[in-house]
Design a protein around this motif. Sequence first.
Motif, PDB file in Angstrom:
ATOM      1  N   PRO A  34      32.551  44.099  48.380  1.00  0.00           N
ATOM      2  CA  PRO A  34      33.826  43.934  48.689  1.00  0.00           C
ATOM      3  C   PRO A  34      34.432  42.318  49.024  1.00  0.00           C
ATOM      4  O   PRO A  34      35.210  41.969  48.470  1.00  0.00           O
ATOM      5  N   ARG A  35      33.905  41.951  49.826  1.00  0.00           N
ATOM      6  CA  ARG A  35      34.079  40.579  50.379  1.00  0.00           C
ATOM      7  C   ARG A  35      32.702  39.951  51.109  1.00  0.00           C
ATOM      8  O   ARG A  35      31.816  40.610  51.261  1.00  0.00           O
ATOM      9  N   VAL A  36      32.672  38.800  51.071  1.00  0.00           N
ATOM     10  CA  VAL A  36      31.271  38.235  51.707  1.00  0.00           C
ATOM     11  C   VAL A  36      31.720  37.231  52.531  1.00  0.00           C
ATOM     12  O   VAL A  36      32.838  36.412  52.720  1.00  0.00           O
ATOM     13  N   HIS A  37      30.912  37.013  53.555  1.00  0.00           N
ATOM     14  CA  HIS A  37      30.848  35.967  54.357  1.00  0.00           C
ATOM     15  C   HIS A  37      30.349  34.785  53.801  1.00  0.00           C
ATOM     16  O   HIS A  37      28.892  34.714  53.368  1.00  0.00           O
ATOM     17  N   LEU A  51      36.093  27.540  46.304  1.00  0.00           N
ATOM     18  CA  LEU A  51      36.191  29.209  46.137  1.00  0.00           C
ATOM     19  C   LEU A  51      37.290  29.709  46.935  1.00  0.00           C
ATOM     20  O   LEU A  51      38.050  30.537  46.317  1.00  0.00           O
ATOM     21  N   ALA A  52      37.339  29.335  48.156  1.00  0.00           N
ATOM     22  CA  ALA A  52      38.240  29.888  49.109  1.00  0.00           C
ATOM     23  C   ALA A  52      39.839  29.562  48.531  1.00  0.00           C
ATOM     24  O   ALA A  52      40.486  30.467  48.804  1.00  0.00           O
ATOM     25  N   VAL A  53      40.139  28.448  48.111  1.00  0.00           N
ATOM     26  CA  VAL A  53      41.418  27.896  47.417  1.00  0.00           C
ATOM     27  C   VAL A  53      41.729  28.774  46.395  1.00  0.00           C
ATOM     28  O   VAL A  53      42.642  29.176  46.182  1.00  0.00           O
ATOM     29  N   ALA A  54      40.735  29.034  45.372  1.00  0.00           N
ATOM     30  CA  ALA A  54      40.918  29.632  44.142  1.00  0.00           C
ATOM     31  C   ALA A  54      40.924  31.092  44.250  1.00  0.00           C
ATOM     32  O   ALA A  54      41.760  31.862  43.633  1.00  0.00           O
ATOM     33  N   ARG A  55      40.048  31.522  45.263  1.00  0.00           N
ATOM     34  CA  ARG A  55      40.132  33.195  45.279  1.00  0.00           C
ATOM     35  C   ARG A  55      39.763  33.508  46.621  1.00  0.00           C
ATOM     36  O   ARG A  55      38.640  34.228  46.963  1.00  0.00           O
ATOM     37  N   PRO A  56      40.840  33.446  47.293  1.00  0.00           N
ATOM     38  CA  PRO A  56      40.531  33.760  49.017  1.00  0.00           C
ATOM     39  C   PRO A  56      40.210  35.369  49.302  1.00  0.00           C
ATOM     40  O   PRO A  56      39.303  35.522  50.106  1.00  0.00           O
ATOM     41  N   GLU A  57      40.541  36.131  48.190  1.00  0.00           N
ATOM     42  CA  GLU A  57      40.366  37.530  48.525  1.00  0.00           C
ATOM     43  C   GLU A  57      38.933  37.971  48.312  1.00  0.00           C
ATOM     44  O   GLU A  57      38.572  39.101  48.857  1.00  0.00           O
ATOM     45  N   ARG A  58      37.924  37.071  47.745  1.00  0.00           N
ATOM     46  CA  ARG A  58      36.777  37.564  47.583  1.00  0.00           C
ATOM     47  C   ARG A  58      35.960  37.185  48.863  1.00  0.00           C
ATOM     48  O   ARG A  58      34.759  37.510  49.026  1.00  0.00           O
ATOM     49  N   LEU A  59      36.512  36.451  49.919  1.00  0.00           N
ATOM     50  CA  LEU A  59      35.731  36.078  51.233  1.00  0.00           C
ATOM     51  C   LEU A  59      36.316  36.940  52.288  1.00  0.00           C
ATOM     52  O   LEU A  59      37.364  37.140  52.460  1.00  0.00           O
TER      53      LEU A  59
END
Length: 208
Positions: A34-37, A51-59
């Motif tokens: 779902p999301r990762v640390h 990655l956080a800037v491009a796809r924050p919803e993944r984290l």
Amino acid sequence: RGHGRIDSPHDENSYAMEAIVGDLLAVLDAVQPPRVHYVGYSFGARAGLALAVARPERLASLILLGGSARPQEGAMDAMFFPGTVDVLEHEGMEGFLRAWEQRRRTPVDPATRTAFLRNDPLALAAYFRRSDREPGIDDADLAALDLPTLAVVGSEDRLRVDDTRAISRTVPGARLAILRGADHAATVAAALPAVETFLTARAGSSRS
């Protein structure tokens, strides 16, 4: 790419940050959490920020060890020793480690040495060359992040102390941990208690 047992191309353009972020997303798409640390060290920390800037919803959270959001021109020579690419290309990984230890005036710890010796020196040289051209991440993009963030740096990591402080000031709500006496090489082992505390707190808040 270019680290450990992962594919190690010798083309410097293979290490463009957008390609690295693509690799990270491919892993996440394959595993489908779902999301990762996300925990990243040095280059991995910079990749995590991208990655956080491009796809924050993944984290679910972002943990940065010895990272930087700033342009990287000259950073590798400043972090390790002048002429890093030449040494990697002509003296290999053993020569790189010898020169780094001379600059540090103390041996690299066994775990870090083992990790570096797994690398292809020509791939690492290509990555260093590409790193010199990376523009970094704009403060406006960092300030727009809404993600629990921990920024960790060793007090003796001369190049990254100011960079890490800048991240902690710019990312809203980011926490800063400075590890007394640790340099860039010692950061990973020294950071484990701070990382555990941060993740434990995140787990507790998600249950409440």
